[in-house]
Design a protein around this motif. Sequence first.
Motif, PDB file in Angstrom:
ATOM      1  N   HIS A   1      10.349  22.958  -2.292  1.00 60.19           N
ATOM      2  CA  HIS A   1       9.562  22.990  -1.066  1.00 60.19           C
ATOM      3  C   HIS A   1       9.988  21.777  -0.240  1.00 60.19           C
ATOM      4  O   HIS A   1       9.730  20.637  -0.633  1.00 60.19           O
ATOM      5  N   ILE A   2      10.649  22.014   0.873  1.00 54.53           N
ATOM      6  CA  ILE A   2      11.235  20.940   1.680  1.00 54.53           C
ATOM      7  C   ILE A   2      10.245  20.498   2.748  1.00 54.53           C
ATOM      8  O   ILE A   2       9.673  21.325   3.470  1.00 54.53           O
ATOM      9  N   VAL A   3      10.059  19.185   2.858  1.00 56.77           N
ATOM     10  CA  VAL A   3       9.253  18.590   3.921  1.00 56.77           C
ATOM     11  C   VAL A   3      10.128  17.560   4.625  1.00 56.77           C
ATOM     12  O   VAL A   3      10.710  16.692   3.972  1.00 56.77           O
ATOM     13  N   GLY A   4      10.243  17.661   5.952  1.00 56.20           N
ATOM     14  CA  GLY A   4      11.073  16.708   6.681  1.00 56.20           C
ATOM     15  C   GLY A   4      10.428  16.299   7.989  1.00 56.20           C
ATOM     16  O   GLY A   4       9.825  17.119   8.683  1.00 56.20           O
ATOM     17  N   ASN A   5      10.557  15.026   8.307  1.00 56.64           N
ATOM     18  CA  ASN A   5      10.019  14.475   9.553  1.00 56.64           C
ATOM     19  C   ASN A   5      11.175  13.991  10.415  1.00 56.64           C
ATOM     20  O   ASN A   5      12.028  13.237   9.952  1.00 56.64           O
ATOM     21  N   SER A   6      11.221  14.447  11.676  1.00 58.37           N
ATOM     22  CA  SER A   6      12.236  14.025  12.648  1.00 58.37           C
ATOM     23  C   SER A   6      13.643  14.375  12.138  1.00 58.37           C
ATOM     24  O   SER A   6      13.937  15.547  11.923  1.00 58.37           O
TER      25      SER A   6
ATOM     26  N   THR B   1       8.116  28.991   6.916  1.00 55.92           N
ATOM     27  CA  THR B   1       8.324  27.748   7.664  1.00 55.92           C
ATOM     28  C   THR B   1       7.102  27.431   8.509  1.00 55.92           C
ATOM     29  O   THR B   1       6.522  28.323   9.126  1.00 55.92           O
ATOM     30  N   GLN B   2       6.731  26.149   8.528  1.00 59.97           N
ATOM     31  CA  GLN B   2       5.711  25.717   9.468  1.00 59.97           C
ATOM     32  C   GLN B   2       6.245  24.535  10.279  1.00 59.97           C
ATOM     33  O   GLN B   2       6.846  23.609   9.740  1.00 59.97           O
TER      34      GLN B   2
ATOM     35  N   HIS C   1       2.164  29.762  -0.231  1.00 69.65           N
ATOM     36  CA  HIS C   1       3.412  30.499  -0.444  1.00 69.65           C
ATOM     37  C   HIS C   1       3.987  30.270  -1.840  1.00 69.65           C
ATOM     38  O   HIS C   1       5.197  30.387  -2.043  1.00 69.65           O
ATOM     39  N   SER C   2       3.117  29.959  -2.786  1.00 70.51           N
ATOM     40  CA  SER C   2       3.546  29.758  -4.175  1.00 70.51           C
ATOM     41  C   SER C   2       2.871  30.801  -5.051  1.00 70.51           C
ATOM     42  O   SER C   2       1.738  31.204  -4.810  1.00 70.51           O
ATOM     43  N   GLN C   3       3.597  31.175  -6.105  1.00 66.76           N
ATOM     44  CA  GLN C   3       3.017  32.088  -7.078  1.00 66.76           C
ATOM     45  C   GLN C   3       1.970  31.344  -7.888  1.00 66.76           C
ATOM     46  O   GLN C   3       2.208  30.237  -8.356  1.00 66.76           O
ATOM     47  N   PRO C   4       0.781  31.923  -8.068  1.00 63.69           N
ATOM     48  CA  PRO C   4      -0.234  31.258  -8.895  1.00 63.69           C
ATOM     49  C   PRO C   4       0.250  31.136 -10.338  1.00 63.69           C
ATOM     50  O   PRO C   4       0.909  32.025 -10.855  1.00 63.69           O
ATOM     51  N   ARG C   5      -0.051  29.991 -10.934  1.00 67.00           N
ATOM     52  CA  ARG C   5       0.339  29.788 -12.321  1.00 67.00           C
ATOM     53  C   ARG C   5      -0.514  30.663 -13.247  1.00 67.00           C
ATOM     54  O   ARG C   5      -1.720  30.749 -13.105  1.00 67.00           O
ATOM     55  N   GLN C   6       0.152  31.302 -14.188  1.00 67.53           N
ATOM     56  CA  GLN C   6      -0.555  32.173 -15.126  1.00 67.53           C
ATOM     57  C   GLN C   6      -1.229  31.316 -16.197  1.00 67.53           C
ATOM     58  O   GLN C   6      -0.662  30.320 -16.662  1.00 67.53           O
ATOM     59  N   ALA C   7      -2.432  31.700 -16.572  1.00 63.04           N
ATOM     60  CA  ALA C   7      -3.135  30.971 -17.605  1.00 63.04           C
ATOM     61  C   ALA C   7      -2.417  31.146 -18.947  1.00 63.04           C
ATOM     62  O   ALA C   7      -1.887  32.219 -19.261  1.00 63.04           O
TER      63      ALA C   7
END
Length: 260
Positions: A68-73, A193-194, A252-258
């Motif tokens: 999951h990529i997060v970028g500023n500027s 994308t957001q 946007h992630s798959q829930p973790r299975q118990a």
Amino acid sequence: MLHPFLCSQNVWKTVAGQLADTGRFEVYAPTMLGHHGGHKSPTWLLHTELLVDDIETRMDQLGWQTAHIVGNSLGGWVGFELERRGRARTLTAIAPAGGWSQHSLTKYETVLKFIMGGPALIAARLLGPRILKLPFARRIATLPVSGPADGPPDAELHDLIEDATHCHAYLQLLVKTLRMPGLLELANLGAPTQLVICEKDRVFPAPRGHLYFLKHMPDTAEVIELDGVGHIPMLEAPDRVTAVIADFVDQHSQPRQAIS
């Protein structure tokens, strides 16, 4: 998590820590080529592709095919290029750079702002954090990064000055920006994308600073505005930025299975 031009991984300290403390995320915030604390550029002509290549190599070393990529500027620009190479599960672009064509007023305006800041960087290199004691110096220092006049806390402002005055790629990246077009193929975004717009952004002022993205990104991309914050919002509103990132990734992630 990818930082802005002239900065380093330091800008993510609080947000990265908050995300890691949830126990749900592995967080990696590298310092990019040519920036303070990072590797020096292998060539004087430091293109965006080299920044992206370097981050891909680091991801490979971590064993991360995607993230999951997060970028500023500038980090947002690199994030879009990583997405284009298929390395992004999601992309959160916070006040991203690269929103221009080959010849664009936005591009030339952005480069001019950084050139005009050159004398202030030279003075800060000579004086260090002491420069903040000069009349109006603190306000000048906070204008590019902060919405509120008082700016980020002193410790983080000192880190910004240290990073900006020791950025090896200052001229290289400005020359690259002048020579090259901005982001292409935005309409072909495949990962969720957001785009995060900062209301008090003075580097890419709304709305003109983001029109290119709004025009060229697909309709599926989400757009969110953070009111009252400047170009580097994680310094003045870390809790809000953490929530924006975590909520989008969770969405946007798959829930973790118990485990039975």
